[in-house]
Design an enzyme around this catalytic site. Structure first.
Site, PDB file in Angstrom:
ATOM      1  N   ALA A 167     -66.963  25.091   7.872  1.00 48.17           N
ATOM      2  CA  ALA A 167     -67.910  25.977   7.158  1.00 48.17           C
ATOM      3  C   ALA A 167     -69.126  26.217   7.891  1.00 48.17           C
ATOM      4  O   ALA A 167     -69.909  27.308   7.412  1.00 48.17           O
ATOM      5  CB  ALA A 167     -68.186  25.467   5.812  1.00 48.17           C
ATOM      6  N   ASP A 168     -69.446  25.607   8.720  1.00 48.97           N
ATOM      7  CA  ASP A 168     -70.645  25.900   9.622  1.00 48.97           C
ATOM      8  C   ASP A 168     -70.618  25.372  11.000  1.00 48.97           C
ATOM      9  O   ASP A 168     -71.248  24.191  11.270  1.00 48.97           O
ATOM     10  CB  ASP A 168     -71.819  24.999   8.786  1.00 48.97           C
ATOM     11  CG  ASP A 168     -73.180  25.285   9.513  1.00 48.97           C
ATOM     12  OD1 ASP A 168     -73.430  26.253  10.110  1.00 48.97           O
ATOM     13  OD2 ASP A 168     -74.277  24.730   9.206  1.00 48.97           O
ATOM     14  N   LEU A 169     -69.841  25.850  11.940  1.00 52.42           N
ATOM     15  CA  LEU A 169     -69.442  25.605  13.136  1.00 52.42           C
ATOM     16  C   LEU A 169     -70.510  26.220  13.951  1.00 52.42           C
ATOM     17  O   LEU A 169     -70.655  27.076  14.454  1.00 52.42           O
ATOM     18  CB  LEU A 169     -67.964  26.447  13.595  1.00 52.42           C
ATOM     19  CG  LEU A 169     -67.732  25.774  15.031  1.00 52.42           C
ATOM     20  CD1 LEU A 169     -67.630  24.407  15.068  1.00 52.42           C
ATOM     21  CD2 LEU A 169     -66.503  26.732  15.374  1.00 52.42           C
ATOM     22  N   ARG A 207     -70.062  32.398  14.285  1.00 45.51           N
ATOM     23  CA  ARG A 207     -71.114  31.568  14.134  1.00 45.51           C
ATOM     24  C   ARG A 207     -71.476  30.779  15.080  1.00 45.51           C
ATOM     25  O   ARG A 207     -72.572  30.547  15.221  1.00 45.51           O
ATOM     26  CB  ARG A 207     -70.569  30.571  12.460  1.00 45.51           C
ATOM     27  CG  ARG A 207     -71.707  29.944  11.879  1.00 45.51           C
ATOM     28  CD  ARG A 207     -70.973  29.462  10.853  1.00 45.51           C
ATOM     29  NE  ARG A 207     -72.171  28.738   9.834  1.00 45.51           N
ATOM     30  CZ  ARG A 207     -72.696  29.609   8.874  1.00 45.51           C
ATOM     31  NH1 ARG A 207     -72.087  30.807   8.679  1.00 45.51           N
ATOM     32  NH2 ARG A 207     -73.390  28.706   8.060  1.00 45.51           N
TER      33      ARG A 207
END
Length: 238
Positions: A167-169, A207
Site C-alpha cells: 500500500a505504500d511502496l 509511488r
C-alpha cells in the site's frame, strides 16, 4: 510458513502469536516502556511509533499503528472497529504469513495486538523480526550500482507476480542486506485477486519513483530508473 498461530485474550486486548518464533508474548510487549533500555526508537522514515527491541537473544521491531494526514488531527492512535477481520495488525500479521509461505523477502511476523478502547474504536501494534544488517534504500541511493537497481526491479516483480500489493511502496519501506532486498511495512497491504485489473502495479511503481525522486532528485532518478525497469520487465541489466 507459520504453522502455529496462537490467539490470546487479556481483558479487552487480543493477541496473535507466531509460536514458531516465540511463545510467551503478553500485552506488555506492545508498550515500549515495558522494554526500558532494551527499546530504541527507529529513526529512518515513517511516522514514528516504531522501536527496535531486544527480547533475550532475539531482536524485533515493535510498531504502533498511527494515523497520518488530516485524520491524525482527529485521532492519532485509534481506528474505527468494524470487525476483527478488518483490524490492521491482524491483517498485516496474516498477509506476512502468506508471503513467507510464498518465499518472498519480508520480515517474519512475531505477534499482533489490538485493544478495543470503545465499542467502535481500537488501538493496534505489531511485532516483527528485525532484519539484521539492513539499511533503508533511502540511505543507499547514491551508493548502488546498476546491478543493484536491476536486482531491485526483479524483487518488486516477484511481489507483483504473486499479486502482492504494497500500500505504500517507498524508499523507506525497501531494505537492503548485502545484495538482497526486502520489503517491509505491509499495513493495508493485501494479496490481490488474480482477476483484478493490473493498474495497481503501475501505481506501485509510480509511488516508488515519486519517493526516490523526492529523496534523490530528478537527475539521480533518471540515471537508474530505466535499469530498475529493465529488472522489473525481465530485460538485461545493460
Amino acid at each position: 510458513m507459520v504453522e502455529t498461530e496462537i490467539f490470546k485474550r487479556e481483558n479487552n486486548s487480543f493477541i496473535l502469536v507466531n509460536s514458531d518464533v516465540i511463545g510467551n508474548v503478553t500485552t506488555d510487549w506492545f508498550t515500549p516502556e515495558y522494554w526500558g533500555d532494551k527499546a530504541s526508537l527507529v529513526g529512518s522514515g515513517g511516522r514514528g511509533g516504531a522501536w527496535f527491541i531486544k527480547a533475550g537473544d532475539k531482536e524485533f521491531v515493535l510498531r504502533e499503528y498511527l494515523r497520518g494526514g488530516l485524520a491524525s488531527h482527529i485521532s492519532r492512535k485509534t481506528y474505527a472497529y468494524t470487525g476483527e477481520h478488518n483490524v490492521r495488525s491482524f491483517s498485516e500479521f496474516r498477509v506476512l504469513n502468506r508471503m513467507i509461505s510464498m518465499d518472498l523477502p519480508v520480515p517474519v511476523p512475531v505477534a499482533a495486538w489490538y485493544r478495543k478502547v470503545s465499542p467502535i474504536q481500537y488501538r493496534a501494534a505489531i511485532i516483527i523480526e528485525r532484519i539484521k544488517g539492513a539499511t533503508p534504500l533511502a540511505d543507499l541511493i547514491g551508493k548502488l550500482d546498476s546491478g543493484d537497481w536491476h536486482a531491485l526491479g526483479q524483487t518488486v516483480r516477484r511481489f507483483h507476480d504473486a499479486d502482492v500489493r504494497h500500500a505504500d511502496l517507498n524508499c523507506f519501506n525497501v531494505l537492503m542486506v548485502e545484495k538482497d532486498f526486502f520489503l517491509i511495512d505491509f499495513d493495508k497491504g493485501c494479496i490481490m485477486p488474480p482477476s483484478s485489473r493490473s493498474n495497481w502495479k503501475a501505481d506501485n511503481l509510480n509511488r516508488l519513483a515519486r519517493s526516490l525522486k523526492k529523496v534523490a532528485g530528478d537527475a539521480a532518478l533518471n540515471r537508474f530508473w530505466n535499469v530498475f525497469l529493465n529488472g522489473y520487465e525481465g530485460s538485461s541489466a545493460a
